[in-house]
Structures are given as structure tokens and as C-alpha cells.
Write a protein that holds these residues in place. Sequence first.
Motif, PDB file in Angstrom:
ATOM      1  N   ALA A  86      69.252 -32.740  40.551  1.00  0.00           N
ATOM      2  CA  ALA A  86      70.028 -32.753  39.303  1.00  0.00           C
ATOM      3  C   ALA A  86      69.144 -33.137  38.121  1.00  0.00           C
ATOM      4  O   ALA A  86      69.251 -32.546  37.035  1.00  0.00           O
ATOM      5  CB  ALA A  86      71.217 -33.707  39.432  1.00  0.00           C
TER       6      ALA A  86
ATOM      7  N   LEU B 152      67.109 -30.165  37.198  1.00  0.00           N
ATOM      8  CA  LEU B 152      67.931 -29.205  36.442  1.00  0.00           C
ATOM      9  C   LEU B 152      68.058 -29.628  34.980  1.00  0.00           C
ATOM     10  O   LEU B 152      67.915 -28.807  34.073  1.00  0.00           O
ATOM     11  CB  LEU B 152      69.322 -29.075  37.077  1.00  0.00           C
ATOM     12  N   ARG B 153      68.342 -30.907  34.758  1.00  0.00           N
ATOM     13  CA  ARG B 153      68.447 -31.409  33.380  1.00  0.00           C
ATOM     14  C   ARG B 153      67.134 -31.209  32.638  1.00  0.00           C
ATOM     15  O   ARG B 153      67.118 -30.708  31.519  1.00  0.00           O
ATOM     16  CB  ARG B 153      68.836 -32.889  33.378  1.00  0.00           C
TER      17      ARG B 153
ATOM     18  N   HIS C  60      68.939 -27.090  32.132  1.00  0.00           N
ATOM     19  CA  HIS C  60      70.217 -26.683  32.726  1.00  0.00           C
ATOM     20  C   HIS C  60      71.137 -27.900  32.875  1.00  0.00           C
ATOM     21  O   HIS C  60      71.551 -28.245  33.979  1.00  0.00           O
ATOM     22  CB  HIS C  60      69.993 -26.016  34.085  1.00  0.00           C
TER      23      HIS C  60
ATOM     24  N   GLU D 185      74.272 -28.496  32.128  1.00  0.00           N
ATOM     25  CA  GLU D 185      75.644 -28.315  32.628  1.00  0.00           C
ATOM     26  C   GLU D 185      75.661 -28.244  34.154  1.00  0.00           C
ATOM     27  O   GLU D 185      76.538 -28.828  34.800  1.00  0.00           O
ATOM     28  CB  GLU D 185      76.282 -27.065  32.009  1.00  0.00           C
ATOM     29  N   GLN D 186      74.685 -27.558  34.740  1.00  0.00           N
ATOM     30  CA  GLN D 186      74.580 -27.513  36.198  1.00  0.00           C
ATOM     31  C   GLN D 186      74.277 -28.909  36.742  1.00  0.00           C
ATOM     32  O   GLN D 186      74.836 -29.314  37.768  1.00  0.00           O
ATOM     33  CB  GLN D 186      73.496 -26.534  36.640  1.00  0.00           C
ATOM     34  N   ALA D 187      73.401 -29.621  36.070  1.00  0.00           N
ATOM     35  CA  ALA D 187      73.083 -30.988  36.485  1.00  0.00           C
ATOM     36  C   ALA D 187      74.333 -31.857  36.426  1.00  0.00           C
ATOM     37  O   ALA D 187      74.589 -32.652  37.338  1.00  0.00           O
ATOM     38  CB  ALA D 187      71.981 -31.566  35.602  1.00  0.00           C
ATOM     39  N   ARG D 188      75.104 -31.698  35.377  1.00  0.00           N
ATOM     40  CA  ARG D 188      76.334 -32.487  35.206  1.00  0.00           C
ATOM     41  C   ARG D 188      77.305 -32.231  36.356  1.00  0.00           C
ATOM     42  O   ARG D 188      77.873 -33.179  36.929  1.00  0.00           O
ATOM     43  CB  ARG D 188      76.991 -32.152  33.879  1.00  0.00           C
ATOM     44  N   GLU D 189      77.488 -30.972  36.721  1.00  0.00           N
ATOM     45  CA  GLU D 189      78.394 -30.640  37.830  1.00  0.00           C
ATOM     46  C   GLU D 189      77.962 -31.329  39.114  1.00  0.00           C
ATOM     47  O   GLU D 189      78.792 -31.908  39.831  1.00  0.00           O
ATOM     48  CB  GLU D 189      78.438 -29.123  38.032  1.00  0.00           C
ATOM     49  N   ARG D 190      76.680 -31.278  39.391  1.00  0.00           N
ATOM     50  CA  ARG D 190      76.169 -31.908  40.617  1.00  0.00           C
ATOM     51  C   ARG D 190      76.315 -33.429  40.564  1.00  0.00           C
ATOM     52  O   ARG D 190      76.671 -34.062  41.550  1.00  0.00           O
ATOM     53  CB  ARG D 190      74.714 -31.531  40.840  1.00  0.00           C
TER      54      ARG D 190
END
Length: 166
Positions: A13, A16-17, A21, A23-28
Amino acid sequence: MSAQNKDVLVAEAVRLREQGHPEQARERLLALTAEFPDALDVAYQTAWVHDVLGLEAEAVPYYERALQSDGLDDEDRRGALLGLGSTYRVLGRFGQAVETLRRGVAEFPDDGALRTFLSMALFNTGEHHEAMQILLRLVATTSDSPHVRRYRPAIEHYAADLHRTM
């Protein structure tokens, strides 16, 4: 899920941040938060990604959770104190910003970023004199400019008492 798997997923995560990315990191991270609600590192990273996304109000409870005990390593604790203090400031919660950033400076007195953010929060609370003192001392002690270094004693002298003219 094991703690080892958690650490791998947190690291993914963070990557990703860092790679743009958030938003993807946030989801995870939100999924990890649900699974590991007491994990301070997950709370800190979740706060950070909310800040990156401009979701400061949502970041606050995660920062507060991350700082609720002494479980973070020094670098993450330093980042969490700066992040929470800065976030409070952005939200107009200036008194809480000053309190948090003072705690950060007390724990990490050599951290110029914490002192800089503290000076901004002090400015917002009307403590202009102290804010200026902090910044002058920081400039005097950290500047690589040969011109600033030449005048370091004078800058430090006046930082002690900004009302002094001689």
C-alpha cells in the motif's frame, strides 16, 4: 491473516501511494484497518493516504489512533506527529495543531520540519513572536548559505529578543 502478511500488504500500500496511486492504497489500507484495528502502523499509513488525497478530516482519527501509545518506530511517530499537527492546522484547529507540534518538537528537538510546522501553527494562533524566533533559529542553524552563516551570531542574538535593536 498473520502479522507478517499484514506487513507485506502495508508495504504494498505504501508503494502504491508513493507511485501515485493513493486511491488504491487507501482501499487496501481501509481493508487492513478493518482486519487490524489496533495496528498502529496501519493507522498511520491510513492517515497518511487520506492526507495525500486531501481528506484531512478523515485522516485525523487514524493519526490519533496511531499516536495513542508508543508502538510506532521513531520515524513513523515523527511523521504521525507532524501529519496530525499539520492536519489540525489545515482544518483550522490551531490550538490542537500547536499542542501536537510542541509534543513533536519535545520528542524530536532536532527535527526542523516539526519546528517549521510549529511556527506556522503559532502564527495562526497569533503567537507571531515565538513563531519568528523558531524560524530565525532554524535558519541560523541549518542554512547552507554562506551569507546566512556569516551572520549566524547576529541572527541568533536577535532571535533571542526580536525587540532588541542593538
